[in-house]
Motif scaffolding. Structure first.
Motif, PDB file in Angstrom:
ATOM      1  N   SER A 199     -46.114 102.371 116.793  1.00 24.03           N
ATOM      2  CA  SER A 199     -46.360 102.445 118.243  1.00 24.03           C
ATOM      3  C   SER A 199     -45.278 103.277 118.939  1.00 24.03           C
ATOM      4  N   LEU A 200     -44.106 103.412 118.319  1.00 24.18           N
ATOM      5  CA  LEU A 200     -43.085 104.289 118.915  1.00 24.18           C
ATOM      6  C   LEU A 200     -43.562 105.743 118.963  1.00 24.18           C
ATOM      7  N   LEU A 201     -44.437 106.112 118.016  1.00 26.11           N
ATOM      8  CA  LEU A 201     -44.969 107.484 118.039  1.00 26.11           C
ATOM      9  C   LEU A 201     -45.841 107.701 119.271  1.00 26.11           C
ATOM     10  N   LEU A 202     -46.481 106.639 119.743  1.00 27.72           N
ATOM     11  CA  LEU A 202     -47.188 106.696 121.028  1.00 27.72           C
ATOM     12  C   LEU A 202     -46.195 106.719 122.187  1.00 27.72           C
ATOM     13  N   THR A 203     -45.203 105.866 122.107  1.00 23.06           N
ATOM     14  CA  THR A 203     -44.284 105.673 123.235  1.00 23.06           C
ATOM     15  C   THR A 203     -43.570 106.968 123.641  1.00 23.06           C
ATOM     16  N   VAL A 204     -43.202 107.790 122.647  1.00 21.54           N
ATOM     17  CA  VAL A 204     -42.429 108.997 122.977  1.00 21.54           C
ATOM     18  C   VAL A 204     -43.232 110.005 123.797  1.00 21.54           C
ATOM     19  N   ASP A 205     -44.561 109.851 123.849  1.00 17.90           N
ATOM     20  CA  ASP A 205     -45.364 110.837 124.589  1.00 17.90           C
ATOM     21  C   ASP A 205     -46.313 110.152 125.563  1.00 17.90           C
ATOM     22  N   SER A 210     -37.224 111.926 120.499  1.00 16.11           N
ATOM     23  CA  SER A 210     -38.220 112.968 120.242  1.00 16.11           C
ATOM     24  C   SER A 210     -37.935 114.173 121.104  1.00 16.11           C
ATOM     25  N   ARG A 211     -38.435 115.287 120.650  1.00 14.21           N
ATOM     26  CA  ARG A 211     -38.410 116.497 121.483  1.00 14.21           C
ATOM     27  C   ARG A 211     -39.734 117.203 121.297  1.00 14.21           C
ATOM     28  N   GLN A 212     -40.294 117.675 122.393  1.00 10.44           N
ATOM     29  CA  GLN A 212     -41.497 118.481 122.283  1.00 10.44           C
ATOM     30  C   GLN A 212     -41.316 119.792 123.021  1.00 10.44           C
ATOM     31  N   LEU A 213     -42.027 120.811 122.544  1.00  8.61           N
ATOM     32  CA  LEU A 213     -42.157 122.060 123.279  1.00  8.61           C
ATOM     33  C   LEU A 213     -43.559 122.058 123.868  1.00  8.61           C
ATOM     34  N   ALA A 247     -40.688 113.577 116.353  1.00 10.03           N
ATOM     35  CA  ALA A 247     -40.138 112.266 116.689  1.00 10.03           C
ATOM     36  C   ALA A 247     -39.326 111.741 115.522  1.00 10.03           C
ATOM     37  N   HIS A 248     -38.170 111.192 115.815  1.00 11.50           N
ATOM     38  CA  HIS A 248     -37.354 110.483 114.835  1.00 11.50           C
ATOM     39  C   HIS A 248     -37.387 108.997 115.178  1.00 11.50           C
ATOM     40  N   VAL A 249     -37.760 108.176 114.225  1.00 10.29           N
ATOM     41  CA  VAL A 249     -37.646 106.728 114.412  1.00 10.29           C
ATOM     42  C   VAL A 249     -36.364 106.296 113.712  1.00 10.29           C
TER      43      VAL A 249
END
Lengths: 281, 281
Positions: free
Chosen positions: B203-209, B273-276, B231-233
């Motif tokens: 669910s952290l993969l959802l949370t970051v975005d 996490s970082r996104q472009l 994303a890094h957990v």
């Protein structure tokens, strides 16, 4: 650094050592140079640039915008093969995948690195800049410390890459070299190529992973192997030396992140990267 | 938020909507739920969690450590297929690749997202923590603003995902909702799932975005499509609400980066996490 003959983009150590030869569509031969080794490994940024060059040939766009690399096994100097795959081509961005492979003593393929990347045209970007980022605070070039300012730092193993770089570190982040690490996860310095070649988007892929690891300033010794590194190239760099600042905020559970930012001589943020690495044991 | 019946990890909206069914080795069927759409697209973090669940099944390790996703085309609610590939298995880390595919009106496969990821065992990490990062400064939960505190924000299109989340934004970062963006590239808030399910690495993969994009506070309207997100957990999250802080430092040339950090109720940095992303036009 004054040079008798300054190397140029396309005719330099970096360009020769990251050259790839297309053997078949999407397949490239490369030779990993021993000139870019550090501690016990070929530098990960150098390898990323090599993969980046293959993708620039394979894709319809030539500039890396965002490159994510997973490091699978340690590369060694010598022959290598890069296999590329065009994932998607678009008007402004194209996406590709690439693998760097070497061969073990039985001739079996061993994958070293796998990369996913989006390429575009940096010169086609709009001029709008709305940034709150400011260049890193560090002393001027002349007051930072280069390889000629002291004995070689106590890095175990190879430091061949240091001959290829014109690296001048902020004195505030070189305590590790004299046994007095700051305890802060920070590393800063001026970056150039030793032969005077200016930066371009491909060499930025080297630049983001070319400084000593922040773990040295955190008091840890030894190799900090990269698990994954993602670099964003945001702008074509202007000629002249670059400033690089690397920060680690969270060393925990045996892993750390390293965030790098690269600024050019026109005070523009030209690249950002983040890697997850294993802390030295 | 008090719930009559609190959902649990494994039995919740999030778990049901990210379920995958193995059809063949490495191939999974999934159904993209319309419940996680925002503006004109299925939320990228939801999709990342779905891919993450397939990889957790395909790989010998079950926790995402670092996941890099390239977003290739806009997903739509409905059936999808995930193809996974085991790239490397190791003792502490395994690496996998996954693609999310849908079908166009002619039945042709269209790739939506491609992912490279390293998985491990978060419970197997050492307890050492040496971090200089501090939790984001934001008001307590009760003084942040949730969906029930005012009219729905002026987001064009769907905001179905807001019904699935218990999101309470720092009042300092909600100026955009009343036509007065701060001009700063910051978004902060408390994050939970609406049915009370606690956080886990997937669910952290959802949370970051999952927060509104920082571009809203920079005065830009419309969709901010992700090009790439990594994303890094770093730690298994403790039960209780999470705090999320997102920062954009460089909006330039029509692109921006979004850095997210997620903190748990025990004040541990559990994800970065970082996104472009492409800036709205």
């Amino acid at each position: 650094m004054a040079q008798a003959v300054q190397a140029t983009i396309g005719d330099s150590e970096f360009d020769r050592d990251t050259a790839v030869t297309r053997r078949a569509p999407g397949v490239y031969d490369a030779e990993l140079s021993a000139g870019w080794t550090i501690i016990q490994a070929v530098n990960g940024g150098y390898l990323l640039a090599l993969l980046g060059r293959a993708l620039a040939d394979a894709l319809p766009h030539s500039d890396p915008f965002t490159v994510s690399a997973h490091y699978l096994s340690a590369s060694v100097p010598g022959p290598a093969v890069i296999r590329t795959d065009v994932v998607r081509t678009g008007r402004t961005l194209s996406t590709g995948q690439a693998s760097l492979l070497q061969y073990d003593e039985n001739g079996a393929e061993v994958e070293r690195i796998r990369v996913l990347a989006a390429y575009g045209d940096l010169d086609g970007l709009t001029d709008d800049v709305h940034t709150s980022a400011v260049p890193p605070r560090m002393p001027p070039y002349e007051r930072c410390l280069g390889a000629s300012d002291g004995p070689p730092p106590p890095v175990p193993g190879s430091s061949a890459i240091l001959d290829r770089l014109n690296l001048r570190l902020d004195p505030a982040t070189v305590g590790w070299a004299v046994g007095a690490p700051s305890g802060k996860g920070e590393m800063r310095g001026w970056f150039g190529l030793a032969d005077g070649r200016d930066a371009d988007p491909l060499s930025l892929l080297l630049t983001v992973d070319a400084l000593p690891p922040t773990s040295f300033e955190l008091g840890l010794k030894g190799w900090t192997p990269t698990v994954e590194l993602t670099a964003h190239v945001r702008c074509r760099p202007a000629p002249g030396p670059l400033r690089v600042a690397i920060t680690t905020r969270n060393l925990a559970g045996g892993f750390l992140e390293e965030d790098a930012e690269v600024w050019d001589s026109r005070d523009r943020l030209v690249a950002q990267s983040r890697q997850l690495a294993k802390a030295p044991r």
